[in-house]
Scaffold this motif. Structure first.
Motif, PDB file in Angstrom:
ATOM      1  N   TYR A 151       0.839  -1.193   0.000  1.00  0.00           N
ATOM      2  CA  TYR A 151       0.000   0.000   0.000  1.00  0.00           C
ATOM      3  C   TYR A 151       0.876   1.244   0.000  1.00  0.00           C
ATOM      4  O   TYR A 151       1.864   1.333   0.751  1.00  0.00           O
ATOM      5  CB  TYR A 151      -0.894   0.047   1.243  1.00  0.00           C
ATOM      6  CG  TYR A 151      -2.125  -0.821   1.167  1.00  0.00           C
ATOM      7  CD1 TYR A 151      -3.271  -0.407   0.485  1.00  0.00           C
ATOM      8  CD2 TYR A 151      -2.155  -2.065   1.800  1.00  0.00           C
ATOM      9  CE1 TYR A 151      -4.406  -1.201   0.429  1.00  0.00           C
ATOM     10  CE2 TYR A 151      -3.289  -2.867   1.752  1.00  0.00           C
ATOM     11  CZ  TYR A 151      -4.417  -2.424   1.067  1.00  0.00           C
ATOM     12  OH  TYR A 151      -5.535  -3.208   1.017  1.00  0.00           O
ATOM     13  N   ARG A 165      -6.238   8.456   2.411  1.00  0.00           N
ATOM     14  CA  ARG A 165      -7.289   7.442   2.290  1.00  0.00           C
ATOM     15  C   ARG A 165      -8.683   8.051   2.233  1.00  0.00           C
ATOM     16  O   ARG A 165      -9.643   7.384   1.839  1.00  0.00           O
ATOM     17  CB  ARG A 165      -7.190   6.451   3.449  1.00  0.00           C
ATOM     18  CG  ARG A 165      -7.478   7.023   4.814  1.00  0.00           C
ATOM     19  CD  ARG A 165      -7.054   6.054   5.909  1.00  0.00           C
ATOM     20  NE  ARG A 165      -7.435   6.517   7.236  1.00  0.00           N
ATOM     21  CZ  ARG A 165      -7.029   5.963   8.372  1.00  0.00           C
ATOM     22  NH1 ARG A 165      -6.215   4.902   8.316  1.00  0.00           N
ATOM     23  NH2 ARG A 165      -7.416   6.417   9.530  1.00  0.00           N
ATOM     24  N   ILE A 171      -4.877   6.294  -2.667  1.00  0.00           N
ATOM     25  CA  ILE A 171      -4.106   5.095  -2.311  1.00  0.00           C
ATOM     26  C   ILE A 171      -3.857   4.224  -3.541  1.00  0.00           C
ATOM     27  O   ILE A 171      -4.706   4.139  -4.441  1.00  0.00           O
ATOM     28  CB  ILE A 171      -4.868   4.268  -1.257  1.00  0.00           C
ATOM     29  CG1 ILE A 171      -5.163   5.113  -0.017  1.00  0.00           C
ATOM     30  CG2 ILE A 171      -4.090   3.014  -0.866  1.00  0.00           C
ATOM     31  CD1 ILE A 171      -6.052   4.412   0.996  1.00  0.00           C
ATOM     32  N   GLY A 173      -2.904   0.109  -4.210  1.00  0.00           N
ATOM     33  CA  GLY A 173      -2.709  -1.217  -3.657  1.00  0.00           C
ATOM     34  C   GLY A 173      -2.142  -2.118  -4.737  1.00  0.00           C
ATOM     35  O   GLY A 173      -2.688  -2.174  -5.844  1.00  0.00           O
ATOM     36  N   SER A 228     -11.174  -0.505  -3.090  1.00  0.00           N
ATOM     37  CA  SER A 228     -11.022  -0.043  -1.712  1.00  0.00           C
ATOM     38  C   SER A 228      -9.886  -0.794  -1.033  1.00  0.00           C
ATOM     39  O   SER A 228      -9.377  -1.790  -1.555  1.00  0.00           O
ATOM     40  CB  SER A 228     -12.321  -0.286  -0.935  1.00  0.00           C
ATOM     41  OG  SER A 228     -12.473  -1.680  -0.673  1.00  0.00           O
ATOM     42  N   THR A 229      -9.519  -0.336   0.161  1.00  0.00           N
ATOM     43  CA  THR A 229      -8.645  -1.156   0.996  1.00  0.00           C
ATOM     44  C   THR A 229      -9.441  -2.394   1.402  1.00  0.00           C
ATOM     45  O   THR A 229     -10.676  -2.356   1.494  1.00  0.00           O
ATOM     46  CB  THR A 229      -8.192  -0.399   2.251  1.00  0.00           C
ATOM     47  OG1 THR A 229      -9.338  -0.016   3.023  1.00  0.00           O
ATOM     48  CG2 THR A 229      -7.397   0.839   1.877  1.00  0.00           C
ATOM     49  N   THR A 238      -8.837   3.661  -3.609  1.00  0.00           N
ATOM     50  CA  THR A 238      -7.698   2.795  -3.906  1.00  0.00           C
ATOM     51  C   THR A 238      -7.687   2.357  -5.363  1.00  0.00           C
ATOM     52  O   THR A 238      -8.681   1.845  -5.875  1.00  0.00           O
ATOM     53  CB  THR A 238      -7.730   1.548  -3.003  1.00  0.00           C
ATOM     54  OG1 THR A 238      -7.821   1.945  -1.639  1.00  0.00           O
ATOM     55  CG2 THR A 238      -6.479   0.704  -3.201  1.00  0.00           C
ATOM     56  N   TRP A 240      -6.171  -0.422  -7.648  1.00  0.00           N
ATOM     57  CA  TRP A 240      -5.545  -1.733  -7.463  1.00  0.00           C
ATOM     58  C   TRP A 240      -4.773  -2.165  -8.708  1.00  0.00           C
ATOM     59  O   TRP A 240      -5.226  -1.970  -9.842  1.00  0.00           O
ATOM     60  CB  TRP A 240      -6.602  -2.792  -7.137  1.00  0.00           C
ATOM     61  CG  TRP A 240      -6.885  -2.875  -5.677  1.00  0.00           C
ATOM     62  CD1 TRP A 240      -7.961  -2.380  -5.001  1.00  0.00           C
ATOM     63  CD2 TRP A 240      -6.036  -3.473  -4.684  1.00  0.00           C
ATOM     64  NE1 TRP A 240      -7.837  -2.621  -3.656  1.00  0.00           N
ATOM     65  CE2 TRP A 240      -6.670  -3.289  -3.431  1.00  0.00           C
ATOM     66  CE3 TRP A 240      -4.810  -4.135  -4.733  1.00  0.00           C
ATOM     67  CZ2 TRP A 240      -6.121  -3.757  -2.243  1.00  0.00           C
ATOM     68  CZ3 TRP A 240      -4.254  -4.595  -3.550  1.00  0.00           C
ATOM     69  CH2 TRP A 240      -4.909  -4.409  -2.324  1.00  0.00           C
TER      70      TRP A 240
END
Length: 319
Positions: A151, A165, A171, A173, A228-229, A238, A240
């Motif tokens: 992260y 966040r 963010i 990931g 998302s996280t 987020t 990814w």
């Protein structure tokens, strides 16, 4: 009016939490199973309501036949210099956190990212059995053994992870699948050297000279989507990136990982294994990839994870 099961459990949890002498933070109470597991994250803490209400949640199940090829996606770049930090057993996961005050930040750039993201922490998710472990799935199946998630926060727009966040494009990931091999990845080995030192919740161990770039598999292929996280509060800020090949861990290192416990030394509780959130609905989001199925790879076949791997970007062979 009769309370539903979730409401009843929530009331009981809140009563326990606020009993005299038992005050605690929800950050310490959440788990991956039971009445404090993923199904209840969004109920037990108002700040985590996205875990319950969000429609851009992670992880997801990736359907290869619905991937969208994007020729504009660039290679992912992670700074190559090595960093130091601390391996933590939080009870829910084993986490590596970069050394506070470090002057040698590791940045994640490229891919679909238009900002510079500064690495913050690393999570390891794994299963108790060999047929489970990763959070993201391919064709409804998790990747065997587990995954490593890096992260980072948007250092161009925000001062820290707590601020990022909550903000747009906050963010990144990056998910790397784990597979067992005779010769494990050197930097996975550096992390694994601390597993026996953090068996119980609250234990910490210093990790030196870790290369995050060294954790990347030997591929430029990946899949990406907005999500998302995968831990509370499930912040939907987020981006990814899911790599299309795994890195390797030895049988001995995996065995040591599976010995980690949720509780402290006095009250070990259950094993930490199976610390993964179930897949969430896609809700019409697009999953893009830089793998060109129709042109460059047609003559060679789809870019797979080679003969010793379990999944390919295009298909998941029956086991």
């Amino acid at each position: 009016m009769m309370l539903g099961l979730k409401d009843l459990i929530l009331c009981l949890l809140q009563l326990v939490l606020f009993l005299p002498g038992l005050r605690a933070s929800w950050d310490e109470w959440w788990t991956y199973d039971g009445i404090s597991g993923p199904e209840f994250w969004g109920l037990i803490n108002p700040n985590w309501n996205m875990c319950e209400r969000g429609r851009r949640q992670s992880p997801i199940n990736i359907e290869p036949d619905k991937l969208v090829y994007d020729p504009h996606l660039r290679h992912i770049h992670i700074d190559k210099h090595k960093i130091s930090g601390t391996l933590h057993n939080t009870g829910q996961s084993v986490i590596f956190k970069v050394e506070k005050g470090t002057k040698h930040h590791v940045n994640i750039t490229g891919g679909p990212l238009v900002y510079k993201y500064r690495f913050e922490d690393l999570y390891i998710h794994f299963g108790e059995a060999n047929d489970q472990g990763s959070e993201h799935q391919i064709n409804g199946a998790p990747f065997h053994r587990g995954c490593i998630q890096l992260y980072g926060y948007n250092a161009d727009l925000y001062r820290n992870m707590s601020e990022a966040r909550l903000g747009s494009n906050g963010i990144v990931g990056l998910s790397i699948m784990i597979q067992v091999g005779e010769n494990g990845n050197d930097d996975v080995g550096i992390l694994a050297s601390g597993f026996q030192k953090v068996i119980y919740r609250g234990q910490k161990w210093p990790i030196k000279h870790l290369s995050l770039a060294g954790l990347l598999p030997t591929t430029h292929h990946y899949m990406t989507y907005d999500g998302s996280t995968t831990h509370p509060g499930c912040w939907e800020t987020t981006t990814w990136l899911i790599m299309n090949k795994p890195v390797y861990i030895t049988k001995q290192q995996l065995y040591a990982l599976r010995l980690l416990m949720q509780g402290d030394q006095a009250t070990p509780k259950a094993k930490m294994a199976n610390n993964f959130r179930p897949a969430k609905p896609l809700h019409h989001r697009t999953v893009r990839t830089n793998i060109d199925f129709t042109n460059a790879h047609r003559s060679k076949g789809c870019p797979t994870m080679h003969r010793e791997m379990f999944y390919a970007a295009r298909q998941w062979p029956k086991l």
